[in-house]
Design an enzyme around this catalytic site. Structure first.
Site, mmCIF file in Angstrom:
data_model
loop_
_atom_site.group_PDB
_atom_site.id
_atom_site.type_symbol
_atom_site.label_atom_id
_atom_site.label_comp_id
_atom_site.label_asym_id
_atom_site.label_seq_id
_atom_site.Cartn_x
_atom_site.Cartn_y
_atom_site.Cartn_z
ATOM 1 N N CYS A 178 -3.883 24.904 9.732
ATOM 2 C CA CYS A 178 -5.213 25.234 10.224
ATOM 3 C C CYS A 178 -5.089 26.137 11.447
ATOM 4 O O CYS A 178 -3.988 26.441 11.923
ATOM 5 C CB CYS A 178 -5.995 23.977 10.582
ATOM 6 S SG CYS A 178 -5.230 23.012 11.897
ATOM 7 N N CYS B 196 -3.128 24.865 14.402
ATOM 8 C CA CYS B 196 -1.678 25.024 14.248
ATOM 9 C C CYS B 196 -1.256 26.418 14.697
ATOM 10 O O CYS B 196 -0.235 26.594 15.379
ATOM 11 C CB CYS B 196 -1.261 24.817 12.791
ATOM 12 S SG CYS B 196 -1.563 23.164 12.147
ATOM 13 N N CYS C 52 45.244 31.521 4.485
ATOM 14 C CA CYS C 52 45.595 30.110 4.500
ATOM 15 C C CYS C 52 44.435 29.292 5.046
ATOM 16 O O CYS C 52 43.411 29.829 5.459
ATOM 17 C CB CYS C 52 46.854 29.859 5.329
ATOM 18 S SG CYS C 52 46.626 30.229 7.089
ATOM 19 N N CYS D 212 43.108 30.076 8.488
ATOM 20 C CA CYS D 212 42.204 31.234 8.537
ATOM 21 C C CYS D 212 40.776 30.770 8.271
ATOM 22 O O CYS D 212 39.825 31.222 8.917
ATOM 23 C CB CYS D 212 42.590 32.272 7.489
ATOM 24 S SG CYS D 212 44.251 32.943 7.662
ATOM 25 N N ASP E 102 15.938 9.690 -19.416
ATOM 26 C CA ASP E 102 14.562 9.719 -19.871
ATOM 27 C C ASP E 102 14.575 9.750 -21.407
ATOM 28 O O ASP E 102 15.537 10.222 -22.014
ATOM 29 C CB ASP E 102 13.872 10.968 -19.312
ATOM 30 C CG ASP E 102 12.496 11.179 -19.912
ATOM 31 O OD1 ASP E 102 11.667 10.261 -19.799
ATOM 32 O OD2 ASP E 102 12.268 12.249 -20.505
ATOM 33 N N ASP F 70 13.817 15.846 -18.307
ATOM 34 C CA ASP F 70 13.415 17.214 -18.604
ATOM 35 C C ASP F 70 11.980 17.539 -18.236
ATOM 36 O O ASP F 70 11.570 18.690 -18.310
ATOM 37 C CB ASP F 70 13.606 17.498 -20.099
ATOM 38 C CG ASP F 70 12.511 16.841 -20.938
ATOM 39 O OD1 ASP F 70 12.160 15.677 -20.632
ATOM 40 O OD2 ASP F 70 12.019 17.477 -21.876
ATOM 41 N N ASP G 122 9.670 13.669 -14.444
ATOM 42 C CA ASP G 122 11.037 13.232 -14.141
ATOM 43 C C ASP G 122 11.521 13.754 -12.787
ATOM 44 O O ASP G 122 12.549 13.297 -12.280
ATOM 45 C CB ASP G 122 12.014 13.712 -15.224
ATOM 46 C CG ASP G 122 11.738 13.085 -16.578
ATOM 47 O OD1 ASP G 122 11.364 11.901 -16.594
ATOM 48 O OD2 ASP G 122 11.884 13.780 -17.591
#
Length: 824
Positions: A16, A19, A83, A86, A497, A697, A701
């Site tokens: 708003c 804010c 290595c 590094c 599911d 899916d 879910d």
């Protein structure tokens, strides 16, 4: 005083005008801030900062006020890493940049992922921080993942060139040194020593220059790495030999020995190891290269009825692309005309070609069969599925597993500790060994420096992640981040599911039982005609069943739907009604006892019976069901054989759910639950059995996918489910779930093997190199053997990681024996 900086920051949490006012006041309070403006519609704030305030100060002030700047990631390509130390150094350099909240460097991929508030950290600052640490960096556009193969190729060519030069120049040094043992007069000759000195100088200044250019500055800054160890080892042997050649009087009597062959062979063998590493690392990153190579370089665009071949980069949304038989699809889109079968295995991992007709979606990079298709493009560049998959794979390969934190802590202190051990070794031999001890002390100290290079430690985890996630992508399994690999290995419960995961998600008419004297085709055609006006999910299944039988589906003359009961109307002059038994009661129709009994038996089998009334008579029962996916029962059996608890979580009727669970061999069922109930079910399973992986899916879910320790989304499901998941299973088959779990276990086992080898190798050989066993009659380790052993350790780790390219989810013989021949 620094120059003013203009900033534009995204801001979260504004709802708003008040804010907006608060955000403006917070930003205006920063030292030297001016021209503050906040836009609620775009959720962005702009300002000019001066007076010493930094962009990170603005982000911190907004976060403290409850309006955080969303975090983003910057991706950098790095050069010069050799290595684990590094990695540690670059991570600390990036983390020190104001505003950076975290940095993760992948040694195998040569990539850095830097987390920071969006708009706060400039890419130039990140690059400068890496360069100040002694390495090279450049920005990588995250939307278009850059295949690291080109960089690996260039690095490999440079290493091979230096290796060949070092080998050719080292050969005379070794021959002269070994010849001295055969011909004593040759060994002490000044000319021989000078020839060796010249050749050694050329080798260290040429092919070996890389070690000194990177190692010495790091040593001077107090941040030594593997290059520093090599530079110290080879340099010490070289300088000692040079003094022995040019000014032997400076050394104690009898201590003027030549170690030129050690200095040049150290460089040559380590270059050999790095060349083999570069070749193997290139193979670990081949997953992205293969993915991006699937996209054709050009597309055949149809404009004004004529075909024109254009570069893929020139393709635009809305273009119509012609795909000829045997060609790869250029971009994502929808089939405008033509039919064909398309191989989508590169996306789903499923080998069977999929039929495509007008209206069907196509994915760029898939392989067209024998038909010709015209495709209307709706996504290009980084928006295509192929590019998004490649980006996801690269993000996963660049990520760090929790186990890597231990490695980072160890390697961060390892190189300084090795230098300390080498110095202690030198002093101990110098003080305790019989005179002349200087040469012996030097050789053992150099051996310690060379044997302890922590390359294998740094490569152990990232190479396994790269190969494992690449292998997974080729099997249709996409890990959003590497950490999901470790979490998936630890799960004890797999909660699935039902609809769309265990079942096809497409209801079908499974049974049609007409009353005596009623024709099955007639009642099915009339029912389908009435259902054409219905919006119920089961309506389409009835219409599809009629059309599959080749029946003509008549248009209804009238239609009425009664919520919770059924539908009715007139079709082809007949009064037709479809619904539950309570609808027949409402209509005053008497149930046929035989049909009512058949309906009870169908319901007990997990199907949904629908009663049909024709001209006031109970005329038939239709049963609908969502078929179980092919291979679902076998996948459940394999999961159980691997010691996992398998559960089903669904919002469906408990009786139907119990029937499906029994057919699939699932022992734990939570049925009739709302989306919030799925979250509670996940929490219950976790409390009872341990970490939970949830597979789903649908939109409903998404909360459970987010709640689970690992969320796995079926890639054929909704975008919301996919976005909520840690792992995406591109095909609808549960075989890919088995693949994901198997690959997770294989990768983690591989990492444990690599780490054990890397740590055990150093723990065992550093004391040997220091000469601890010599006073007890044990062997010593020469610098040359130490260089060979160090190179072998890195190649061993990489070779072990490459075995994951053959990893998969095939059932073991014991698991296969647990499966019965029956299929659902």
């Amino acid at each position: 005083m620094s120059d003013p900086v203009a900033l534009t920051l995204p801001v979260e949490g504004m709802s708003c005008a008040s804010c907006v006012g608060r955000v403006e006041r917070v930003l205006a309070a920063l030292p030297g801030a001016r021209d503050v403006a906040v836009n609620l519609a775009t959720n962005r704030a702009s300002l000019v900062l001066g007076g010493g305030a930094r962009p990170s100060d603005a982000a911190a002030a907004l976060a403290d006020a409850g309006y955080p700047v969303p975090e983003t990631q910057s991706l950098l390509a790095l050069e010069g890493l050799s290595c684990a130390s590094c990695v540690d150094r670059v991570e600390r350099a990036l983390a020190a940049v104001p505003g950076v909240t975290g940095a993760s460097v992948n040694l195998a991929a040569g990539r850095a992922v830097v987390r920071h508030p969006e708009g706060v950290v400039a890419m130039a600052d990140l690059v400068a921080a890496v360069e100040a640490a002694g390495y090279a960096a450049r920005s990588v556009d995250g939307a278009q993942p850059v295949d690291p193969a080109a960089r690996q190729d260039a690095e490999g060519r440079a290493l091979r060139r230096d290796l060949i030069a070092a080998a050719l120049l080292s050969a005379p040094v070794v021959i002269l040194d070994m010849g001295g043992h055969v011909l004593p007069g040759l060994h002490g000759g000044v000319v021989t020593a000078l020839i060796q000195a010249v050749l050694a100088t050329v080798i260290l200044a040429g092919p070996g220059r890389r070690f000194f250019l990177k190692g010495i500055p790091g040593l001077l800054r107090g941040r030594p790495d593997m290059n520093a160890l090599v530079a110290l080892g080879a340099g010490a042997a070289y300088l000692y030999s040079l003094v022995s050649t040019l000014a032997p009087g400076l050394l104690p009597a009898g201590a003027a020995h030549l170690y030129f062959e050690a200095s040049v062979l150290i460089v040559t063998l380590i270059l050999l190891g790095r060349t083999l590493e570069a070749r193997a690392k290139g193979r670990t990153g081949q997953a992205i290269a293969r993915l991006m190579d699937l996209a054709p370089k050009t597309a055949r665009v149809v404009r004004d009825g004529a075909e024109a071949e254009v570069p893929l980069a020139d393709l635009r949304v809305g273009d119509v692309v012609r795909v000829r038989p045997g060609e790869r699809v250029a971009a994502d889109g929808v089939v405008a005309s033509g039919t064909s079968h398309v191989d989508e295995s590169m996306i789903t991992g499923e080998p069977a070609p999929v039929r495509k007709a007008p209206g069907d979606r196509m994915v760029g990079g898939t392989l067209n069969g024998r038909g010709s298709l015209d495709l209307r493009v709706d996504a290009v560049g980084g928006a295509t599925v192929l590019a998004q998959i490649a980006a996801m794979v690269e993000r996963a390969q660049g990520g760090k597993l929790p186990i890597q934190a231990l490695v980072d802590r160890v390697t961060g202190r390892f190189v300084p500790a090795v230098i300390g051990i080498a110095a202690t070794t030198f002093l101990a031999w110098l003080l305790l060994a019989p005179a002349p001890a200087l040469g012996t002390a030097l050789v053992n100290a150099v051996a310690v420096l060379i044997i302890a290079c922590p390359c294998a430690m740094g490569l152990a985890t990232p190479t396994a992640i790269m190969v494992g996630t690449g292998r997974a992508a080729s099997r249709g399994v996409l890990f959003r981040d590497g950490a999901a690999l470790q979490r998936l290995r630890d799960v004890r419960v797999v909660a699935l599911d039902k609809t769309g995961t265990l079942t096809e998600g497409q209801p079908r008419v499974t049974d049609l039982a007409p009353a005596d004297g009623v024709a099955a085709d007639e009642v099915l055609a009339l029912a389908a005609g009435l259902e054409t006006r219905s919006e119920h999910p089961l309506a389409g299944a009835v219409v599809a069943a009629a059309r599959e039988r080749g029946l003509r589906v008549p248009e209804p003359d009238s239609f009425e739907a009664v919520d919770g009961f059924g539908i009715s109307g007139r079709v082809a002059g007949r009064a037709v009604a479809l619904g539950a038994p309570r609808y027949l009661d409402r209509l005053g129709v008497v149930l046929d006892p035989a049909l009512a009994d058949r309906a009870e038996r169908l319901a007990g089998a997990g199907r949904s019976p629908v009663h049909l009334v024709l001209d006031g008579r109970h005329a038939a029962v239709l049963a609908l069901a969502d078929p179980v996916k092919t291979g679902a029962r076998e996948a459940v059996a394999v999961l159980k054989a691997r010691g996992l608890t398998v559960a089903m979580v669904t919002g469906d009727d408990p009786r139907a759910a119990a029937c499906v669970a029994e057919r699939l061999g699932i022992d734990h069922v939570a049925a009739g639950v709302l989306p919030g109930g799925k979250v509670e079910a996940v929490q219950r399973f976790r409390a009872a059995h341990g970490p939970v992986a949830f597979v789903g899916d649908g939109i409903n879910d998404a909360p459970a996918l987010a709640e689970a320790d690992v969320g796995l989304a079926i890639g054929t499901g909704t975008d919301i489910a996919v976005d909520s998941a840690d792992v995406v299973l591109m095909s609808g088959s549960l075989d890919s779930l088995v693949e994901a779990l198997a690959l997770s276990r294989a990768v983690m086992a591989n990492i444990r093997q690599n780490l054990f080898w890397a740590f055990a190798y150093n723990a065992a050989l550093i004391p040997v190199a220091a000469g601890v066993l010599v006073p007890f009659g044990g062997p010593a380790l020469s610098p040359i053997l130490a260089a060979g052993a160090m190179a072998f350790s890195s190649v061993f780790v990489l070779g072990n990681a490459l075995r994951l390219r053959r990893a998969g989810g095939r059932p073991t013989p014991a698991e296969a024996a647990a499966l019965t021949p029956r299929t659902v």
